[in-house]
Enzyme design. Structure first.
Site, mmCIF file in Angstrom:
data_model
loop_
_atom_site.group_PDB
_atom_site.id
_atom_site.type_symbol
_atom_site.label_atom_id
_atom_site.label_comp_id
_atom_site.label_asym_id
_atom_site.label_seq_id
_atom_site.Cartn_x
_atom_site.Cartn_y
_atom_site.Cartn_z
ATOM 1 N N ASN A 25 -26.993 -8.307 2.388
ATOM 2 C CA ASN A 25 -27.575 -7.012 2.749
ATOM 3 C C ASN A 25 -28.948 -6.949 2.099
ATOM 4 O O ASN A 25 -29.050 -6.726 0.895
ATOM 5 C CB ASN A 25 -26.665 -5.877 2.244
ATOM 6 C CG ASN A 25 -27.288 -4.504 2.473
ATOM 7 O OD1 ASN A 25 -28.311 -4.382 3.153
ATOM 8 N ND2 ASN A 25 -26.678 -3.474 1.902
ATOM 9 N N HIS A 65 -22.562 2.421 3.857
ATOM 10 C CA HIS A 65 -22.974 1.922 2.540
ATOM 11 C C HIS A 65 -23.172 3.116 1.607
ATOM 12 O O HIS A 65 -23.606 4.184 2.043
ATOM 13 C CB HIS A 65 -24.272 1.120 2.676
ATOM 14 C CG HIS A 65 -24.626 0.391 1.423
ATOM 15 N ND1 HIS A 65 -25.207 1.020 0.349
ATOM 16 C CD2 HIS A 65 -24.431 -0.897 1.052
ATOM 17 C CE1 HIS A 65 -25.367 0.132 -0.632
ATOM 18 N NE2 HIS A 65 -24.909 -1.031 -0.228
ATOM 19 N N GLU A 124 -17.319 -1.561 -2.701
ATOM 20 C CA GLU A 124 -18.519 -1.640 -3.531
ATOM 21 C C GLU A 124 -18.525 -0.464 -4.512
ATOM 22 O O GLU A 124 -18.943 0.643 -4.151
ATOM 23 C CB GLU A 124 -19.782 -1.563 -2.662
ATOM 24 C CG GLU A 124 -19.913 -2.678 -1.667
ATOM 25 C CD GLU A 124 -21.365 -2.903 -1.263
ATOM 26 O OE1 GLU A 124 -21.833 -4.030 -1.441
ATOM 27 O OE2 GLU A 124 -22.025 -1.954 -0.809
ATOM 28 N N GLU A 128 -25.397 3.847 -0.397
ATOM 29 C CA GLU A 128 -26.758 4.415 -0.379
ATOM 30 C C GLU A 128 -26.916 5.370 0.804
ATOM 31 O O GLU A 128 -27.582 6.398 0.705
ATOM 32 C CB GLU A 128 -27.790 3.271 -0.352
ATOM 33 C CG GLU A 128 -27.840 2.561 -1.703
ATOM 34 C CD GLU A 128 -28.214 1.087 -1.642
ATOM 35 O OE1 GLU A 128 -28.731 0.626 -0.615
ATOM 36 O OE2 GLU A 128 -27.973 0.395 -2.657
ATOM 37 N N GLY A 142 -26.572 -2.909 -7.882
ATOM 38 C CA GLY A 142 -27.938 -3.019 -8.374
ATOM 39 C C GLY A 142 -28.086 -2.742 -9.855
ATOM 40 O O GLY A 142 -29.194 -2.552 -10.354
ATOM 41 N N LYS A 145 -31.127 -4.754 2.428
ATOM 42 C CA LYS A 145 -31.589 -3.372 2.212
ATOM 43 C C LYS A 145 -33.016 -3.244 2.751
ATOM 44 O O LYS A 145 -33.351 -3.899 3.731
ATOM 45 C CB LYS A 145 -31.446 -2.991 0.736
ATOM 46 C CG LYS A 145 -30.017 -3.282 0.216
ATOM 47 C CD LYS A 145 -29.692 -2.677 -1.090
ATOM 48 C CE LYS A 145 -28.244 -3.017 -1.447
ATOM 49 N NZ LYS A 145 -27.808 -2.399 -2.686
ATOM 50 N N SER A 161 -23.508 -6.297 -7.692
ATOM 51 C CA SER A 161 -24.004 -7.254 -8.689
ATOM 52 C C SER A 161 -23.274 -8.595 -8.651
ATOM 53 O O SER A 161 -23.028 -9.202 -9.692
ATOM 54 C CB SER A 161 -23.968 -6.639 -10.098
ATOM 55 O OG SER A 161 -24.815 -5.491 -10.156
HETATM 56 P P1 13P Z 1 -26.345 -5.698 -5.418
HETATM 57 O O1 13P Z 1 -25.758 -7.048 -5.108
HETATM 58 O O2 13P Z 1 -27.848 -5.721 -5.523
HETATM 59 O O3 13P Z 1 -25.680 -5.042 -6.579
HETATM 60 O O4 13P Z 1 -26.051 -4.764 -4.134
HETATM 61 C C1 13P Z 1 -24.771 -4.717 -3.635
HETATM 62 C C2 13P Z 1 -24.807 -3.998 -2.340
HETATM 63 O O5 13P Z 1 -25.042 -2.806 -2.299
HETATM 64 C C3 13P Z 1 -24.590 -4.771 -1.111
HETATM 65 O O6 13P Z 1 -24.416 -3.940 -0.023
#
Ligand code: 13P
Length: 246
Positions: free
Chosen positions: A9, A94, A166, A96, A172, A11, A208
């Protein structure tokens, strides 16, 4: 036997230059890997990424989709459009999107339904915040998010989905759930899906995931791969994570 899946992903990262550099490096790095691999760039790069992936075994994914099929919805992207660009996976819900763009379970489920209608695979994201975990509410929160999906789909439809656990506190932040913490929630999700005849649904862990912790996470019995954010923007790191899913 459930095939492992490692999905990137990106983003809101990337550019044409990144695609030209990163995708060939990933294709080379994951050559011969038995796990399924997917890359989800921002919408505007889907076509270029799709071209760069042509002839490889890596699938194209999108990060979001409209809950509507078509119509006067300025700025939205329909599932049919993603299908036309040869997307195979679409991430929905997601954290976010849920936290920053106000998406609730009902909306996320409608998005998943659109993705299924167009013959693609929704990657349905669930996960608790740190406050919810500390309050002992992890399984209640995840159970309610999964319950919304279970309430809307048949077992055959559920089996065409991928679920991504997640934990919001791990995204992150460099804080990864321990394999045991992740496995507990994955087993819970699988149990709920099994009650509806979909025990074999693939469940990814995200938050992560890095080259140095992927293997121990993927070794857990109910973890079928990963949804990778930051580490998917580095070819060596992402390739190593894909290899850990072998
Ligand atoms: P990270 O791997 O940067 O923690 O992000 C995970 C994520 O949100 C994947 O959709």
């Amino acid at each position: 036997m459930r095939r492992k899946l490692v999905a990137a992903n990106w983003k809101m990262h990337g550019s044409r230059a990144v695609i030209e550099e990163l995708i060939p490096a990933i294709i080379e790095g994951v050559g011969g890997v038995s796990a399924d691999v997917a890359i989800s760039p921002p919408f505007v790069y889907l076509e270029a990424a799709g071209r760069a992936l042509q002839g490889s075994a890596i699938a194209l994914g999108a990060q979001n989709v409209s809950a509507e099929a078509s119509g006067a919805f300025t700025g939205e992207i329909a599932a049919d459009m993603l299908r036309e660009l040869a997307c195979r996976y679409v991430i929905v819900g997601h954290s976010e999107r849920r936290a920053l763009f106000g998406e609730d379970d009902a909306l996320v489920v409608r998005k998943a339904v659109q993705v299924l209608r167009c013959g693609m695979t929704p990657v349905f994201c669930v996960g608790e915040t740190l406050a919810q975990r500390e309050a002992g509410a992890t399984l209640a929160v995840v159970g309610s998010q999964i319950g919304a999906l279970l309430g809307a789909l048949s077992s055959a439809e559920l089996l065409r989905c991928v679920i991504a656990y997640e934990p919001v506190w791990a995204i992150g932040t460099g804080l990864t759930a321990t394999p045991g913490q992740a496995q507990e929630v994955h087993a819970f999700i699988r149990g709920r899906c099994a009650e509806q005849g979909a025990a074999d649904v693939r469940i990814l862990y995200g938050g992560s995931v890095k080259a140095d912790n992927a293997a121990e996470l993927f070794a857990e019995p109910d973890i079928d791969g990963g949804l990778i954010g930051g580490a998917s923007l580095n070819a060596d790191e992402f390739t190593a994570i894909c290899r850990a899913a072998e």
